[in-house]
Design a protein around this motif. Sequence first.
Motif, PDB file in Angstrom:
ATOM      1  N   TYR A 216       0.868  -1.178   0.000  1.00 29.67           N
ATOM      2  CA  TYR A 216       0.000   0.000   0.000  1.00 29.67           C
ATOM      3  C   TYR A 216       0.906   1.230   0.000  1.00 29.67           C
ATOM      4  CZ  TYR A 216      -3.861   3.026   1.800  1.00 29.67           C
ATOM      5  OH  TYR A 216      -4.829   3.994   2.000  1.00 29.67           O
ATOM      6  N   VAL A 217       0.800   2.059  -1.046  1.00 28.03           N
ATOM      7  CA  VAL A 217       1.649   3.251  -1.158  1.00 28.03           C
ATOM      8  C   VAL A 217       0.781   4.505  -1.094  1.00 28.03           C
ATOM      9  CG1 VAL A 217       3.318   4.501  -2.557  1.00 28.03           C
ATOM     10  CG2 VAL A 217       3.353   2.009  -2.539  1.00 28.03           C
ATOM     11  N   ASP A 218       1.054   5.337  -0.092  1.00 24.25           N
ATOM     12  CA  ASP A 218       0.356   6.616   0.079  1.00 24.25           C
ATOM     13  C   ASP A 218       1.118   7.674  -0.717  1.00 24.25           C
ATOM     14  OD1 ASP A 218      -0.355   9.169   0.968  1.00 24.25           O
ATOM     15  OD2 ASP A 218      -0.813   8.507   2.980  1.00 24.25           O
ATOM     16  N   GLU A 219       0.487   8.166  -1.785  1.00 22.97           N
ATOM     17  CA  GLU A 219       1.134   9.150  -2.653  1.00 22.97           C
ATOM     18  C   GLU A 219       0.562  10.553  -2.473  1.00 22.97           C
ATOM     19  OE1 GLU A 219       3.339   8.130  -6.114  1.00 22.97           O
ATOM     20  OE2 GLU A 219       1.613   6.954  -6.763  1.00 22.97           O
ATOM     21  N   ALA A 220       0.217  10.901  -1.254  1.00 24.20           N
ATOM     22  CA  ALA A 220      -0.363  12.211  -1.001  1.00 24.20           C
ATOM     23  C   ALA A 220       0.497  13.338  -1.555  1.00 24.20           C
ATOM     24  CB  ALA A 220      -0.588  12.397   0.502  1.00 24.20           C
ATOM     25  N   HIS A 221       1.825  13.236  -1.367  1.00 24.35           N
ATOM     26  CA  HIS A 221       2.721  14.313  -1.800  1.00 24.35           C
ATOM     27  C   HIS A 221       3.448  14.010  -3.107  1.00 24.35           C
ATOM     28  CE1 HIS A 221       2.568  16.971   1.782  1.00 24.35           C
ATOM     29  NE2 HIS A 221       2.222  15.848   2.387  1.00 24.35           N
ATOM     30  N   SER A 222       3.431  12.767  -3.550  1.00 22.62           N
ATOM     31  CA  SER A 222       4.207  12.422  -4.739  1.00 22.62           C
ATOM     32  C   SER A 222       3.385  12.420  -6.021  1.00 22.62           C
ATOM     33  CB  SER A 222       4.866  11.053  -4.559  1.00 22.62           C
ATOM     34  OG  SER A 222       3.917  10.065  -4.215  1.00 22.62           O
ATOM     35  N   ILE A 223       2.076  12.156  -5.934  1.00 23.05           N
ATOM     36  CA  ILE A 223       1.280  12.087  -7.155  1.00 23.05           C
ATOM     37  C   ILE A 223       1.171  13.471  -7.786  1.00 23.05           C
ATOM     38  CG2 ILE A 223      -0.968  12.439  -6.030  1.00 23.05           C
ATOM     39  CD1 ILE A 223      -0.203  10.034  -8.945  1.00 23.05           C
ATOM     40  N   GLY A 224       1.432  13.556  -9.063  1.00 23.25           N
ATOM     41  CA  GLY A 224       1.407  14.834  -9.766  1.00 23.25           C
ATOM     42  C   GLY A 224       2.710  15.602  -9.690  1.00 23.25           C
ATOM     43  N   ALA A 225       3.543  15.291  -8.672  1.00 22.69           N
ATOM     44  CA  ALA A 225       4.761  16.069  -8.456  1.00 22.69           C
ATOM     45  C   ALA A 225       6.026  15.342  -8.885  1.00 22.69           C
ATOM     46  CB  ALA A 225       4.878  16.447  -6.972  1.00 22.69           C
ATOM     47  N   LEU A 226       5.965  14.019  -9.005  1.00 24.07           N
ATOM     48  CA  LEU A 226       7.151  13.239  -9.335  1.00 24.07           C
ATOM     49  C   LEU A 226       6.957  12.466 -10.629  1.00 24.07           C
ATOM     50  CD1 LEU A 226       8.158  11.732  -5.863  1.00 24.07           C
ATOM     51  CD2 LEU A 226       9.148  13.717  -7.009  1.00 24.07           C
ATOM     52  N   GLY A 227       8.055  12.176 -11.279  1.00 22.81           N
ATOM     53  CA  GLY A 227       8.023  11.405 -12.510  1.00 22.81           C
ATOM     54  C   GLY A 227       7.946  12.279 -13.738  1.00 22.81           C
ATOM     55  N   PRO A 228       8.472  11.800 -14.871  1.00 23.90           N
ATOM     56  CA  PRO A 228       8.455  12.593 -16.109  1.00 23.90           C
ATOM     57  C   PRO A 228       7.052  12.893 -16.609  1.00 23.90           C
ATOM     58  CG  PRO A 228       9.177  10.329 -16.536  1.00 23.90           C
ATOM     59  CD  PRO A 228       9.155  10.501 -15.058  1.00 23.90           C
ATOM     60  N   HIS A 229       6.062  12.082 -16.220  1.00 16.77           N
ATOM     61  CA  HIS A 229       4.676  12.318 -16.623  1.00 16.77           C
ATOM     62  C   HIS A 229       3.813  12.762 -15.444  1.00 16.77           C
ATOM     63  CE1 HIS A 229       6.388   9.186 -19.319  1.00 16.77           C
ATOM     64  NE2 HIS A 229       5.879   9.978 -20.262  1.00 16.77           N
ATOM     65  N   GLY A 230       4.435  12.990 -14.271  1.00 11.59           N
ATOM     66  CA  GLY A 230       3.698  13.424 -13.100  1.00 11.59           C
ATOM     67  C   GLY A 230       2.839  12.350 -12.474  1.00 11.59           C
ATOM     68  N   ARG A 231       3.159  11.071 -12.740  1.00 10.18           N
ATOM     69  CA  ARG A 231       2.299   9.990 -12.244  1.00 10.18           C
ATOM     70  C   ARG A 231       2.786   9.394 -10.928  1.00 10.18           C
ATOM     71  NH1 ARG A 231      -0.692   8.978 -17.046  1.00 10.18           N
ATOM     72  NH2 ARG A 231      -0.441  10.905 -18.230  1.00 10.18           N
ATOM     73  N   GLY A 232       3.683  10.067 -10.227  1.00  9.49           N
ATOM     74  CA  GLY A 232       4.084   9.621  -8.902  1.00  9.49           C
ATOM     75  C   GLY A 232       5.328   8.761  -8.884  1.00  9.49           C
ATOM     76  N   VAL A 233       5.495   8.015  -7.779  1.00 11.10           N
ATOM     77  CA  VAL A 233       6.746   7.283  -7.568  1.00 11.10           C
ATOM     78  C   VAL A 233       6.921   6.137  -8.566  1.00 11.10           C
ATOM     79  CG1 VAL A 233       7.088   7.893  -5.144  1.00 11.10           C
ATOM     80  CG2 VAL A 233       5.603   5.969  -5.721  1.00 11.10           C
ATOM     81  N   ALA A 234       5.830   5.489  -8.973  1.00  7.47           N
ATOM     82  CA  ALA A 234       5.969   4.419  -9.972  1.00  7.47           C
ATOM     83  C   ALA A 234       6.529   4.986 -11.273  1.00  7.47           C
ATOM     84  CB  ALA A 234       4.623   3.745 -10.214  1.00  7.47           C
ATOM     85  N   ASP A 235       6.042   6.158 -11.647  1.00  4.50           N
ATOM     86  CA  ASP A 235       6.538   6.841 -12.844  1.00  4.50           C
ATOM     87  C   ASP A 235       7.987   7.268 -12.654  1.00  4.50           C
ATOM     88  OD1 ASP A 235       6.482   8.086 -15.350  1.00  4.50           O
ATOM     89  OD2 ASP A 235       5.679   9.955 -14.547  1.00  4.50           O
ATOM     90  N   PHE A 236       8.322   7.753 -11.471  1.00  5.52           N
ATOM     91  CA  PHE A 236       9.678   8.226 -11.186  1.00  5.52           C
ATOM     92  C   PHE A 236      10.691   7.091 -11.303  1.00  5.52           C
ATOM     93  CE2 PHE A 236      13.258   9.138  -8.396  1.00  5.52           C
ATOM     94  CZ  PHE A 236      13.576  10.447  -8.733  1.00  5.52           C
ATOM     95  N   PHE A 237      10.341   5.917 -10.761  1.00  6.66           N
ATOM     96  CA  PHE A 237      11.264   4.784 -10.784  1.00  6.66           C
ATOM     97  C   PHE A 237      11.112   3.918 -12.032  1.00  6.66           C
ATOM     98  CE2 PHE A 237      11.174   5.602  -6.148  1.00  6.66           C
ATOM     99  CZ  PHE A 237      12.544   5.705  -5.930  1.00  6.66           C
TER     100      PHE A 237
END
Length: 475
Positions: A216-237
């Motif tokens: 279970y991953v809480d992306e309160a602060h990462s969704i929209g802000a991380l990754g080349p497409h803004g899709r969060g930590v999954a997108d970032f990694f």
Amino acid sequence: MKMRMDECFSQPTTGVAGRTILVLDRISPDYNNTQILTGTRTRALNVSSYNYLGFAQGSGGCADAVEEAIKRYNIGALGSRLESGAGELLYKAEALVAKFVGKEDALISSMGFATNSTYIPALVSKGCLVISDEYNHASIRFGVRISGAEVRLFKHNDMKSLESLLREVISQGQPKIHRPWKKILVVVEGLYSMEGTMADIPTLLELKKKYKFYLYVDEAHSIGALGPHGRGVADFFGVDPRSIDILMGTFTKSFGAAGGYIAGDKTLIDRLRVYGHASPYAEAMPPPVIMQIIASMASIMGIQGAADGSVKAITDGEYHHPGPVPPSALPGWLHLPPALASGAEGNERLRRLAFNARYMHTALRKLGFITYGHPASPIVPLLLFNPGKMNLFRYMMRARVLPIVIVVVAYPATSLLTGRVRFCVSAAHTKEDIDTVLRACDEIGEVLDLKHGRPAGGRWTVEECVLRAKELGCI
């Protein structure tokens, strides 16, 4: 001591919490026992709000869409989800969220805190085990507590500590009876709001394959802000989001809205819609807020055919993650400006945020400050250590020619000796804004003796950081 520091907290503001913000001035004649508003207001540079992509705006394409939604759907949902509150706009938004994060389905809750605290009890119960990062948010802790499940903590972001704990709990089973756990759920945050650190998703997924737990991953602060497409930590990694069992996030940061979501397999989400406490008891999300989510999310994704002006009927095809959204997934009456509809502005915001975050992190370290967090994080904690310096740092930032509004964080949000300033950078900030904050930090850091870091390659002057910003922001 807390009363002497109360000037730092609960600062009243007004207007839009964007690049700048209006602060209501106040004084205290009795050492902060009471606060009196003076009636004046100060416009200040705002590095304290979660406006990561700059969608906190009172005008523009998203605001126009919200205004139209009010005309069509009214202000409130006027009912819980399982009564009369789930309208067509809510289902459109949930399908869009599922596409955005790359999952089969998603549900939306009207409050971010309630997303964790009311839906975690529908995931685990007595006989289940939750393994939680020690720095997880209070909403996660509350949800686990009322679920009846056992809970064990592992050291923050320490994968060796997690694996050791997994070996122990799997081998020992449930307390006293030693039977296997009904379910083991590991809960982490994508980006930690007080530390600026990022969950080690690749290692977590390797451990998940080895020990067969649910993630279970809480992306309160990462969704929209991380990754080349803004899709969060999954997108970032660069990992498949379907390999993560449950993705949770909020709309209160990058999307300039309110509420939260949980995304996962359709069977799971259908169950949560019925068994989550928020579904029968909490009012569904208001239509104007839903519209802000749809408009801002579509602006990040881009709409199929909008880039080249193609006809909707021709371009409305199947969605491929992470790509532009089909027009049929949006309300038919929604018309975003070309820059938003094409995704060009959304992509530019993501690039600006990434530059601002890295520039702020690396420049502060080069200046000699001790900071926490990942360099790609828009949350930049600067350590003050001494609680007595917190109020003075805030006052000196506010007293500058261009006032700067900051957030200082103290116990119990942090340990007593790790008080900090938490800068939140935004795509709305210009390079000149970041330069202004760095110059202020440099001057105040000298006065308050805060520069105890030893950066690789030695310290730089603030002017050297400003001139070599491109180099720092692209590391």
